[in-house]
Scaffold this motif. Structure first.
Motif, PDB file in Angstrom:
ATOM      1  N   MET A  62       4.418   5.950  -0.078  1.00 10.53           N
ATOM      2  CA  MET A  62       4.247   4.626  -0.714  1.00 10.53           C
ATOM      3  C   MET A  62       3.146   4.670  -1.775  1.00 10.53           C
ATOM      4  N   THR A  73       0.821   2.252  -4.245  1.00 12.22           N
ATOM      5  CA  THR A  73       0.442   0.852  -4.442  1.00 12.22           C
ATOM      6  C   THR A  73       0.098   0.625  -5.906  1.00 12.22           C
ATOM      7  N   ARG A 118       4.585  -0.447  -3.501  1.00  9.48           N
ATOM      8  CA  ARG A 118       4.057  -1.676  -2.939  1.00  9.48           C
ATOM      9  C   ARG A 118       3.213  -2.305  -4.041  1.00  9.48           C
TER      10      ARG A 118
END
Ligand code: NAD
Ligand code: MG
Length: 391
Positions: free
Chosen positions: A1, A3, A29
């Motif tokens: 992931m 960000t 994200r």
């Protein structure tokens, strides 16, 4: 992931970035989305994407946004310091720098200083502060991943070191392609009196109003020459512009042995954005596949510096040095805003920039403060020039 913070989320690049986020919810994200004054648009994006933070320019805008987002967990902030905070906070891995104009410089530089992956759409940052931004990124272990389609194309055609910087040994020349914009075949007379609606009607790309006008004047290509000078550390003599009306070849690299590599694709910014977002991997971007049989002929021609004096002025600024580049960018921003609000003609944009460049400036600009001071002075000079033309 990964960000992400998206600076300039409501703009053309910001929305294309969000389109890719939506296609890859398992990869990206969102920490923050920012906008200047389009509060309703930002509120709608926040309700859809649920970032942790939303940033707008003023206290009033923030109050309105808070009302629109009441009942959600989105934290609302405002002002330049808030942009810097969401670009540097430890939970963020990558910052999409997609604010338009000089307003993007401070948070972009801050992201570089915080060692983030900077996905660089805001070319004005490099035009104003090329040496400082590159040096800051290198010193703090940040990567500058070019989003501008030409620079992204060149980046794709070059090898990279282990830290993600493009390597240019063996490169003899970079060729930046330009569509030629809506006035490619127009007479000088027609161009001089073009309306804002005509100037922003770009034949191939759907972009924000400022860069659309820059494309029509070919200042965009001038800014991109300066951007390339810093991103790839090559002198002006080895950077060329080639007009290519179909916008299929996004730029080319010529090597010492005569080889030329190019990157091709449909004219859709989601391709370079996705490349920067997932680098060094490749992910689906939603761009239509390139159909070369359907595209037919790809044509090329030299730029016409007589009908497009902004390109000549940018080349002159690049040869003159960093202070001239700051003045060029500032004068262009002022002149384009005046043109878009109907106060000066299209033909005046180049005249305002030329006049601004001819005025006196301090000789050095090695800190953000010095750069901002020269930017302010240049904007005053440009406004003076506009007033002088008006009488
Ligand atoms: P745009 O006008 O569509 O969007 C600009 C964004 O910046 C908006 O979200 C706006 O709210 C925000 N913004 C504007 N002024 C601000 C300020 N003073 N403070 C904080 N935020 C502010 O612009 P765009 O076309 O998305 O372009 C963004 C940047 O990307 C520009 O530097 C442009 O040169 C570059 N770029 C754009 C394209 C493109 O296809 N649109 C291609 C290459 C490079
Ligand atoms: Mg470009």
């Amino acid at each position: 992931m990964k960000t992400l913070t998206i600076l300039g989320a409501t703009g053309s690049i910001g929305l294309s970035t969000l389109d890719i986020v939506e296609r890859h919810v398992d990869r990206f994200r969102l920490h923050a989305l920012t906008a200047h004054s389009r509060v309703d648009e930002l509120a709608a994006l926040c309700l859809r994407f649920r970032p942790a933070v939303a940033v707008v320019a003023t206290h009033e805008a923030a109050e309105r946004l808070k009302t629109l987002l009441s009942g959600t967990t989105v934290r609302v902030m405002h002002g330049e310091q808030a942009l810097i905070e969401v670009a540097t906070t430890p939970e963020v891995d990558a910052v999409m720098a997609a604010i338009v104009g000089g307003a993007g410089l401070a948070p972009t530089l801050a992201a570089a200083k915080a060692g983030k992956d900077v996905l660089l759409a805001n070319k004005e940052s490099l035009v104003m502060a090329g040496a400082l931004l590159i040096d800051t990124a290198k010193r703090h272990g940040a990567r500058l991943l070019p989003v501008d389609s030409e620079h992204n194309a060149i980046f794709q055609c070059l090898p990279h070191d282990e830290r993600g910087w493009a390597l240019t040994h063996g490169v003899s020349r970079l060729l930046l392609t330009a569509s030629g914009g809506p006035f490619r075949t127009a007479s000088a007379e027609t161009i001089a009196h073009a309306s804002p609606a005509q100037a922003i009607a770009h034949p191939n790309w759907l972009m924000g109003p400022k860069i659309s006008v820059d494309s029509a004047s070919m200042m965009n290509k001038g800014l991109e020459l300066i951007e390339a000078r810093w991103l790839f550390d090559l002198p002006a003599e080895r950077l060329d512009v080639l007009v290519h009306p179909q916008s299929v070849v996004h730029s080319l690299v010529e090597f010492d042995d005569g080889s030329v590599l190019a990157q091709l694709g449909s004219p859709d910014m989601r391709t370079p954005i996705a490349y920067a977002m997932a680098y060094p991997e490749r992910i689906a971007s939603g761009s239509p596949r390139l159909d070369l049989a359907r595209a037919g002929a790809l044509t090329f021609e030299p730029p016409d510096l007589a009908r497009f004096p902004c390109l000549r002025l940018a080349q002159h600024a690049l040869a003159s040095g960093s202070v001239a580049c700051i003045a060029l960018n500032a004068a262009n921003e002022v002149a384009v805003a005046e043109f878009l609000s109907g106060r000066i003609s299209f033909g005046r944009i180049a005249a305002v920039i030329e006049d601004t460049l001819a005025r006196p400036y301090p000789s050095s600009c090695d800190s953000l403060e010095a750069i901002v001071a020269i930017d302010r002075l240049s904007r005053e000079h440009a406004r003076d020039a506009i007033c002088a033309f008006a009488v």
